[in-house]
Design a protein around this motif. Structure first.
Motif, PDB file in Angstrom:
ATOM      1  N   VAL A  62     -13.497  -1.345   1.623  1.00 15.28           N
ATOM      2  CA  VAL A  62     -13.895  -0.149   0.863  1.00 15.28           C
ATOM      3  C   VAL A  62     -13.769  -0.399  -0.636  1.00 15.28           C
ATOM      4  O   VAL A  62     -14.624   0.036  -1.424  1.00 15.28           O
ATOM      5  CB  VAL A  62     -13.059   1.068   1.297  1.00 15.28           C
ATOM      6  CG1 VAL A  62     -13.436   2.295   0.470  1.00 15.28           C
ATOM      7  CG2 VAL A  62     -13.269   1.355   2.783  1.00 15.28           C
ATOM      8  N   VAL A  63     -12.717  -1.124  -1.043  1.00  8.77           N
ATOM      9  CA  VAL A  63     -12.587  -1.476  -2.459  1.00  8.77           C
ATOM     10  C   VAL A  63     -13.783  -2.320  -2.911  1.00  8.77           C
ATOM     11  O   VAL A  63     -14.346  -2.110  -3.989  1.00  8.77           O
ATOM     12  CB  VAL A  63     -11.264  -2.225  -2.715  1.00  8.77           C
ATOM     13  CG1 VAL A  63     -11.249  -2.851  -4.104  1.00  8.77           C
ATOM     14  CG2 VAL A  63     -10.085  -1.280  -2.555  1.00  8.77           C
ATOM     15  N   ALA A  64     -14.182  -3.276  -2.077  1.00 11.27           N
ATOM     16  CA  ALA A  64     -15.332  -4.113  -2.421  1.00 11.27           C
ATOM     17  C   ALA A  64     -16.620  -3.302  -2.487  1.00 11.27           C
ATOM     18  O   ALA A  64     -17.514  -3.600  -3.296  1.00 11.27           O
ATOM     19  CB  ALA A  64     -15.468  -5.247  -1.403  1.00 11.27           C
TER      20      ALA A  64
ATOM     21  N   LEU B 245       0.846  -1.187   0.000  1.00 11.33           N
ATOM     22  CA  LEU B 245       0.000   0.000   0.000  1.00 11.33           C
ATOM     23  C   LEU B 245       0.888   1.247   0.000  1.00 11.33           C
ATOM     24  O   LEU B 245       2.079   1.174   0.327  1.00 11.33           O
ATOM     25  CB  LEU B 245      -0.926  -0.020   1.214  1.00 11.33           C
ATOM     26  CG  LEU B 245      -1.964  -1.153   1.218  1.00 11.33           C
ATOM     27  CD1 LEU B 245      -2.736  -1.176   2.542  1.00 11.33           C
ATOM     28  CD2 LEU B 245      -2.930  -1.041   0.038  1.00 11.33           C
ATOM     29  N   PRO B 246       0.374   2.409  -0.391  1.00 11.75           N
ATOM     30  CA  PRO B 246       1.198   3.615  -0.461  1.00 11.75           C
ATOM     31  C   PRO B 246       1.955   3.888   0.844  1.00 11.75           C
ATOM     32  O   PRO B 246       1.411   3.765   1.941  1.00 11.75           O
ATOM     33  CB  PRO B 246       0.171   4.718  -0.741  1.00 11.75           C
ATOM     34  CG  PRO B 246      -0.922   4.012  -1.492  1.00 11.75           C
ATOM     35  CD  PRO B 246      -1.015   2.650  -0.863  1.00 11.75           C
TER      36      PRO B 246
ATOM     37  N   ASP C 176     -17.194   4.006   5.718  1.00 10.61           N
ATOM     38  CA  ASP C 176     -16.327   2.983   5.122  1.00 10.61           C
ATOM     39  C   ASP C 176     -16.701   1.568   5.551  1.00 10.61           C
ATOM     40  O   ASP C 176     -15.951   0.624   5.325  1.00 10.61           O
ATOM     41  CB  ASP C 176     -14.867   3.272   5.500  1.00 10.61           C
ATOM     42  CG  ASP C 176     -14.401   4.615   4.978  1.00 10.61           C
ATOM     43  OD1 ASP C 176     -14.628   4.896   3.793  1.00 10.61           O
ATOM     44  OD2 ASP C 176     -13.820   5.392   5.768  1.00 10.61           O
ATOM     45  N   ARG C 177     -17.883   1.418   6.134  1.00  8.04           N
ATOM     46  CA  ARG C 177     -18.344   0.088   6.528  1.00  8.04           C
ATOM     47  C   ARG C 177     -18.861  -0.681   5.317  1.00  8.04           C
ATOM     48  O   ARG C 177     -19.215  -0.098   4.278  1.00  8.04           O
ATOM     49  CB  ARG C 177     -19.447   0.211   7.583  1.00  8.04           C
ATOM     50  CG  ARG C 177     -18.958   0.800   8.901  1.00  8.04           C
ATOM     51  CD  ARG C 177     -20.104   1.005   9.873  1.00  8.04           C
ATOM     52  NE  ARG C 177     -21.006   2.048   9.407  1.00  8.04           N
ATOM     53  CZ  ARG C 177     -22.165   2.338  10.007  1.00  8.04           C
ATOM     54  NH1 ARG C 177     -22.555   1.639  11.064  1.00  8.04           N
ATOM     55  NH2 ARG C 177     -22.922   3.298   9.544  1.00  8.04           N
ATOM     56  N   ALA C 178     -18.921  -2.003   5.457  1.00  2.00           N
ATOM     57  CA  ALA C 178     -19.394  -2.862   4.376  1.00  2.00           C
ATOM     58  C   ALA C 178     -20.828  -2.507   3.987  1.00  2.00           C
ATOM     59  O   ALA C 178     -21.672  -2.248   4.854  1.00  2.00           O
ATOM     60  CB  ALA C 178     -19.324  -4.323   4.809  1.00  2.00           C
TER      61      ALA C 178
ATOM     62  N   ASN D 159      -5.064   4.382  -0.365  1.00  2.00           N
ATOM     63  CA  ASN D 159      -4.915   2.923  -0.352  1.00  2.00           C
ATOM     64  C   ASN D 159      -5.914   2.266  -1.289  1.00  2.00           C
ATOM     65  O   ASN D 159      -5.578   1.339  -2.039  1.00  2.00           O
ATOM     66  CB  ASN D 159      -5.125   2.381   1.066  1.00  2.00           C
ATOM     67  CG  ASN D 159      -3.992   2.715   2.014  1.00  2.00           C
ATOM     68  OD1 ASN D 159      -2.927   3.149   1.603  1.00  2.00           O
ATOM     69  ND2 ASN D 159      -4.238   2.521   3.299  1.00  2.00           N
ATOM     70  N   VAL D 160      -7.141   2.738  -1.232  1.00  2.00           N
ATOM     71  CA  VAL D 160      -8.211   2.158  -2.050  1.00  2.00           C
ATOM     72  C   VAL D 160      -7.919   2.348  -3.536  1.00  2.00           C
ATOM     73  O   VAL D 160      -8.033   1.411  -4.340  1.00  2.00           O
ATOM     74  CB  VAL D 160      -9.570   2.784  -1.661  1.00  2.00           C
ATOM     75  CG1 VAL D 160     -10.652   2.426  -2.677  1.00  2.00           C
ATOM     76  CG2 VAL D 160      -9.972   2.319  -0.263  1.00  2.00           C
ATOM     77  N   ALA D 161      -7.534   3.559  -3.916  1.00  2.00           N
ATOM     78  CA  ALA D 161      -7.243   3.823  -5.331  1.00  2.00           C
ATOM     79  C   ALA D 161      -6.079   2.957  -5.817  1.00  2.00           C
ATOM     80  O   ALA D 161      -6.111   2.430  -6.933  1.00  2.00           O
ATOM     81  CB  ALA D 161      -6.921   5.307  -5.516  1.00  2.00           C
ATOM     82  N   HIS D 162      -5.062   2.802  -4.991  1.00  2.00           N
ATOM     83  CA  HIS D 162      -3.913   1.976  -5.357  1.00  2.00           C
ATOM     84  C   HIS D 162      -4.322   0.517  -5.547  1.00  2.00           C
ATOM     85  O   HIS D 162      -3.943  -0.118  -6.541  1.00  2.00           O
ATOM     86  CB  HIS D 162      -2.845   2.093  -4.270  1.00  2.00           C
ATOM     87  CG  HIS D 162      -1.606   1.304  -4.534  1.00  2.00           C
ATOM     88  ND1 HIS D 162      -0.673   1.659  -5.491  1.00  2.00           N
ATOM     89  CD2 HIS D 162      -1.134   0.155  -3.978  1.00  2.00           C
ATOM     90  CE1 HIS D 162       0.314   0.773  -5.508  1.00  2.00           C
ATOM     91  NE2 HIS D 162       0.051  -0.155  -4.603  1.00  2.00           N
TER      92      HIS D 162
END
Length: 280
Positions: free
Chosen positions: A105-107, A37-38, A209-211, A74-77
């Motif tokens: 968050v990616v999901a 991650l970054p 940022d929760r599921a 992190n998500v964008a990466h």
């Protein structure tokens, strides 16, 4: 078609810790990509003051490259990596510890990139954000006093969290071992401790940022419980599983269990690789 496993590390960690697991997966015939991650891996900062002999006063003020890195970064990466991996077929996203927050968050944002999401004793915030979970009864057994005593500098001034993993204080080292690798040897513990980097970003997410059931909840998901984990206790792991199942009762977690501390599944990775191969 065989999937690609995309492996996401936790706090103060990096892709290096996944090397033994990747070797086991490779020997079972599986592709894998370990993510930095970054601000992690070769993008991390190891100040001169962190080297021996240490200068803790200078270390408390030294700038770090991870300052200002956010969860959104992190998500964008990770999305960029998943887009590339997806060109080669199915993707299994595997996260550990704090890496579960980024994976969640990616999901939420790009469920189309993930064929299965796997949490290994990882944070999967559903009812609360990660910070709020730390105040819950399931975390009452976590002894953070020892590791916290190794924190260096003022996070608000540094713009990051900094931990002196190279301390020689026997009490702090004992607390680290109890928290991370109580079921490993002293030598294994010291090797793993020296893969950690001193800096971590401050952004642990918000309630947003929760599921989410409509996106995250569509992806087949697995949770690998670590029975001896004292950093994310088994009671908290089970709570997150229950909350996820309640959010998406038609798509519950496929639950697996390993007898392991927070890190021993990476030191002795064959059982974990076998479980992941079965999920593939």
């Amino acid at each position: 078609m065989q999937p690609t496993f995309v492996l996401v590390h936790g706090a103060f960690a990096n892709s290096f810790s996944f090397a033994p697991l990747q070797a086991e997966l490779g020997l079972l015939g599986h592709r894998s990509v370990a993510v930095d991650l970054p601000g992690h891996g070769f993008a991390a900062t190891y100040p001169r003051a962190y080297q021996a002999p240490q200068d803790l006063a200078a270390l408390a003020d030294a700038p770090g490259a991870i300052k200002g890195v956010t969860l959104a970064d992190n998500v964008a990466h990770l999305i960029g990596i998943l887009e590339r991996a997806r060109r080669n077929g199915p993707v299994v996203l595997v996260s550990h510890s704090r890496g579960g927050l980024t994976a969640t968050v990616v999901a939420n944002q790009r469920p189309d990139l993930i064929d299965r999401i796997v949490y290994v004793s990882a944070w999967c915030p559903v009812d609360l954000d990660v910070n709020a979970y730390y105040a819950e009864p399931e975390m009452a057994t976590v002894d953070a006093a020892g590791p916290a005593s190794a924190m260096v500098g003022n996070p608000a001034e540094l713009g990051l969290l900094r931990c002196n993993f190279r301390t020689a204080d026997p009490a702090v080292l004992a607390a680290f071992k109890a928290a991370f690798l109580a079921d490993g040897t002293d030598d294994e513990f010291m090797v793993f401790l020296n893969t950690f980097q001193p800096d971590e970003n401050l952004d642990a997410g918000t309630p947003d940022d929760r599921a989410r059931a409509d996106t995250w909840g569509r992806i087949p998901k697995s949770y690998i419980r670590l029975t001896e984990d004292t950093s994310v206790p088994l009671a908290m792991q089970d709570r997150m599983i229950r909350e996820g199942d309640a959010l998406t009762p038609d798509n519950p977690f496929d639950v697996r269990t390993l007898t392991s501390s927070h890190l021993n599944w990476l030191v002795d990775p064959a059982p974990a690789a076998q479980v992941l191969a079965e999920l593939a």
